[in-house]
Structures are given as C-alpha cells and as structure tokens.
Scaffold this motif. Structure first.
Motif, PDB file in Angstrom:
ATOM      1  N   SER A   1      32.904 -67.718  59.280  1.00  0.00           N
ATOM      2  CA  SER A   1      32.460 -66.572  58.488  1.00  0.00           C
ATOM      3  C   SER A   1      30.946 -66.639  58.365  1.00  0.00           C
ATOM      4  O   SER A   1      30.341 -67.713  58.404  1.00  0.00           O
TER       5      SER A   1
ATOM      6  N   THR B   1      36.290 -71.883  57.370  1.00  0.00           N
ATOM      7  CA  THR B   1      37.160 -71.550  56.248  1.00  0.00           C
ATOM      8  C   THR B   1      37.301 -72.706  55.260  1.00  0.00           C
ATOM      9  O   THR B   1      37.259 -72.519  54.047  1.00  0.00           O
TER      10      THR B   1
ATOM     11  N   THR C   1      36.044 -67.085  67.157  1.00  0.00           N
ATOM     12  CA  THR C   1      35.795 -66.640  65.789  1.00  0.00           C
ATOM     13  C   THR C   1      36.742 -67.237  64.765  1.00  0.00           C
ATOM     14  O   THR C   1      36.545 -67.045  63.581  1.00  0.00           O
TER      15      THR C   1
END
Length: 485
Positions: free
Chosen positions: A18, A76, A14
C-alpha cells in the motif's frame, strides 16, 4: 535504516503493498522530488513515479527498494514500519512538551541608534516614559515562572536594553532567587548594540553567566550606513564590544547577527570576511523583516525574495569554500534547516515549527506591561496593530494568556500539515509557519503561500541545500557536520 523485505515476501507485484502519504514537486522535465510524512527525500523519474502510484513494483526491481527505504510503500502486516514513522513524527514534534521556554523582556524602547530598518520603532534616548518599571517587571516574572518549562530563558531587548541596565540587574537578581525556590533553571541573554558596554556591564554578565547578542552588518562603511548613531562610530563600538566580551566572558558567550539591506546585496564576501576577522564561528544571513521603521522608510521594499536568495547562495557557497580550506565556519540558518532535514531532533527556532512558536515558543513582555505572542507581534503593535497582543501583566495570568482565543486562533492557522499549499508541499516537514509575517504582508495569518516571500525563501534555501547534498560530496559532508548533535 529501513530493512528490505526479501522477494519471496510477495507473491505478485501488488499483493500486500500500500502507498503511504507523500508530497512531490516537479524539479525538471522528467524529474520529481518526493518526500514522505517525516521529510525523507527521494528523487524519481516520471516513469518511476507512475509505476509507484500504480504499485507496479516488486522486491528486486530497484524501485521497490528505493520506495521502501523512503517509506513510500508499506506491506499489509508491516506495522513496525508505520510505528517507526509515528515515533519519528512524535520526536520531531516533541518541542510541544516544552511550552514557552523563552520570555522576552522589553526593558526600554529608548535607543541611541537610528537604524532605518529598525523593526521596533525605537524612541529617542530622552523618552524615559518608554522604560519598563520594577512593578511591571515583577508581574512579568510571575507570568514567566508560571510556564511549565523546567528551564526558561529570559532575554532582554529594547530599544537598547543597556539604557535601562539597573532594571536588568533587578530582574536577574529576582529571577535567580525565584529559580532557587521553585527549582526552575533560568538562562539570561542581553540583546544589545554594545555601544554602552563597559566594565561594570561585563562584570555583571560574567558573574551571572549572561550571554550577549549583538548586530554586525559587515565592514565599517556598511555597518555605519545601516546603523547610524551620533558620532558615526557604531561599527567601532560594536567591534570593540565583541572583542571585549569575548575576552571577558569567553569566545562562545557573545554572538552577532547581520541584517541584509539593499546595500548588502553585492557585499556578501566583505560581510563574511568581517566575521572571520573577529574570530566568530559562523554567520546568520538574515533578510529584512516587514516591521517598524523597515516599512516606514521603505527599506523592506528595496529587494525581493529572489534577490535575497541570490545573495544567500553566494554567501553559503563562500562559507562552504572556507570550510573546504580547513576553517570551521557555519551559516547558522542552513545548520538549523539541515537539523530538520537530516535528523528527527526538535529545534527551538520558531520559524521552522508547526504549529508556529507564537505564544507556545515565546512570550514578550513590553515595557508598558502588554504581553505579545511574539517579538514581531510586539513590533506590529508599535505601529498600531494589536493583532498579536494577548493581554497585560496587570490582569492576565500565564494560563489566560496561552489559552486566549486570540492565541489559539493564530496557532490553529499555522498547522502546515493541513494548511492550503503547505500540506501538499514537498518541503512541509522541514518548514514552519509565520503568522505574524503573513498578517503584516497579506493581512491574513495563514497567508497565500504562492505570494509569500517567506515561503519563497524557505523553499529556495531547502532546494539549494538538497542540490548540494545530492551533487557535491565534499560540501555535503560539511553540511552533514553542521546538522550533527
């Protein structure tokens, strides 16, 4: 096409990932249809969806690649992916830069047909007080030419607009003179039943590069039943007019539209065959609309959305069969939706826009000078409902019309991105809003979408098209050609 990150881009399942916004709909016991903010579709199992939501994915496991390609997840530092989505969304919404390109002039309400499904509540041919005057037309042109669009289209409607042909000639002449002065390009369309088409009208259309649009509901018995006139020869006149127009103006200068009545539901093959016999390059399968005589004569209530969808599917599959046999022939509504689903190109069709095209896509100048946000809004007014009447050419300007509280209120209720039911619908990116339809059927411009036949039809057609795209390779290739530029 999305570029996948290499597995070493993330050190854990993870880290750096997102979720991006998406909508979904269950399509089976263990299947979901998922779409992102610009309408890319992907099918996931329930287990895959659970893993995606929990971000239990990583490069190399298959689901990661599927989700990344569909823009459902982002890293990100992957601003490029978000910028790509923003650019695509801006492209899809670019129709907002071309405000009010269509201007509809209702030059008369008179008509010699007496169609029981007529949306306009037409008047008999001896009621000359239902004709637009030259003074009203001149003021309507003032408003139309104030539109910021560099290219506008003037469409003549009725009633039967050829019953006031002298005014059409006057408006065309004046509009062409103004276009030269202000540097604005103008196109013209006459929407006619063609019963009054003669050599003089054809010559005028040819000289002024005017398109013709007409109605053709199918073979003679069906068309004459749907569209009665004295003499019972509406089909003969329409077909003769189509052939003469194609010969004089060119094969691509006349188009035909059909309307589905209860009598049409079992005859889609006959209807399509009629279009093929005339050499037309496609058909637009349309349902009845809840306006004018279609409501007064209870025609609109004679079939529901599901019966029409069954009719539509039979028609679409017949059209695909025709294409498989080597004959290019389109179903035009499917082509419009496919353009939305398979590209980011904006389209002008107002039913597939958010915000809706009322006012922003078109203004309608009624015979009496009243200005409406849409043609359907004008039809409502003929039965006493002025909800979409924006003003009058005698005392309103283009600016006062498009900035009126009434239009702003109508448009604000048509943003599907934030409307109840629409905002979470998997088809939202490709659909639109129809505030006039929902006002007419539910008394509210926003509408209760689970009770909306408009909504049921849109979702039904898009679901059908996706099923064909996913499961029928030969037909999918045909559909993709329809959406090509």
């Amino acid at each position: 096409m999305a570029r996948f990150l290499p597995p070493e881009a993330f050190s854990s399942a993870t880290e750096g990932l997102s979720l991006l916004p998406f909508n979904l709909e269950r399509t089976g016991t263990n299947q979901y249809l998922v779409s992102n903010m610009v309408g890319d579709f992907v099918r996931l199992t329930e287990a895959e969806l659970s893993r995606l939501v929990d971000l239990q994915i990583r490069p190399g496991d298959g689901l990661y690649e599927k989700a990344y390609a569909a823009h459902l997840v982002s890293g990100t530092n992957q601003t490029g992916q978000r910028q790509l989505l923003a650019l695509r969304l801006r492209s899809r919404m670019s129709f907002l830069r071309h405000v009010t390109p269509l201007h509809i002039f209702v030059v008369t309400l008179r008509c010699e047909h007496s169609c029981p499904y007529c949306q306009v509540s037409r008047q008999s041919t001896d009621r000359s007080r239902f004709d637009m005057t030259e003074q009203t037309a001149a003021r309507a042109l003032d408003v139309a030419f104030a539109s910021p669009s560099a290219r506008i289209k003037i469409e003549f409607q009725g009633g039967e607009p050829l019953l006031n042909f002298p005014l059409i000639k006057t408006i065309v002449s004046a509009a062409k003179a103004r276009s030269t002065t202000v540097g604005k390009r103008v196109d013209f369309v006459i929407a006619s039943n063609l019963a009054l088409l003669d050599a003089a009208v054809l010559e005028f259309c040819k000289s002024n590069d005017i398109l013709l649009s007409t109605s053709l509901d199918g073979p003679a018995d069906l068309h004459n039943k749907n569209r009665p006139r004295p003499g019972g020869n509406s089909h003969e006149l329409a077909v003769t007019g189509i052939r003469r127009a194609r010969e004089t103006l060119g094969e691509d200068r006349v188009g035909a539209l059909m309307t589905t009545t209860e009598a049409s539901l079992d005859r889609v093959d006959d209807i399509i065959d009629e279009y093929l016999q005339l050499g037309l390059d496609g058909i637009f399968l349309r349902p009845l609309s809840p306006f004018g005589f279609a409501v007064k004569t209870k025609q609109y209530q004679k079939y529901d959305a599901q019966k029409w969808l069954n009719f539509y599917e039979r028609g679409l599959r017949r059209v695909l069969e025709i294409n498989r046999q080597g004959k290019p022939f389109r179903e035009f509504y499917a082509a419009l939706i496919l353009t939305r689903m398979l590209s980011d190109r904006p389209i002008g069709y107002v039913d597939l826009r958010s915000p809706a095209g009322v006012g922003l896509g078109a203004l309608v100048y009624n015979y009496d000078g009243s200005v409406f946000a849409s043609d359907e809004g004008r039809m409502l007014a003929e039965t006493g409902d002025d909800a979409f009447r924006l003003g009058h050419v005698d005392h309103d300007s283009y600016k006062s019309l498009v900035l009126s509280d009434k239009l702003i209120g109508a448009i604000s209720s048509t943003l599907t991105q934030c409307a109840p039911e629409c905002s979470t619908c998997v088809y939202e990116s490709h659909c639109g809003a129809d505030p006039v339809y929902h006002h007419a059927t539910q008394g509210d411009a926003l509408g209760i979408k689970p009770l909306s036949a408009f909504c049921a039809r849109q979702k039904g057609i898009m679901g059908l098209l996706l099923d064909i795209l996913d499961n029928s390779p030969e037909d999918a290739a045909i559909l993709r050609r329809w959406a090509a530029p």
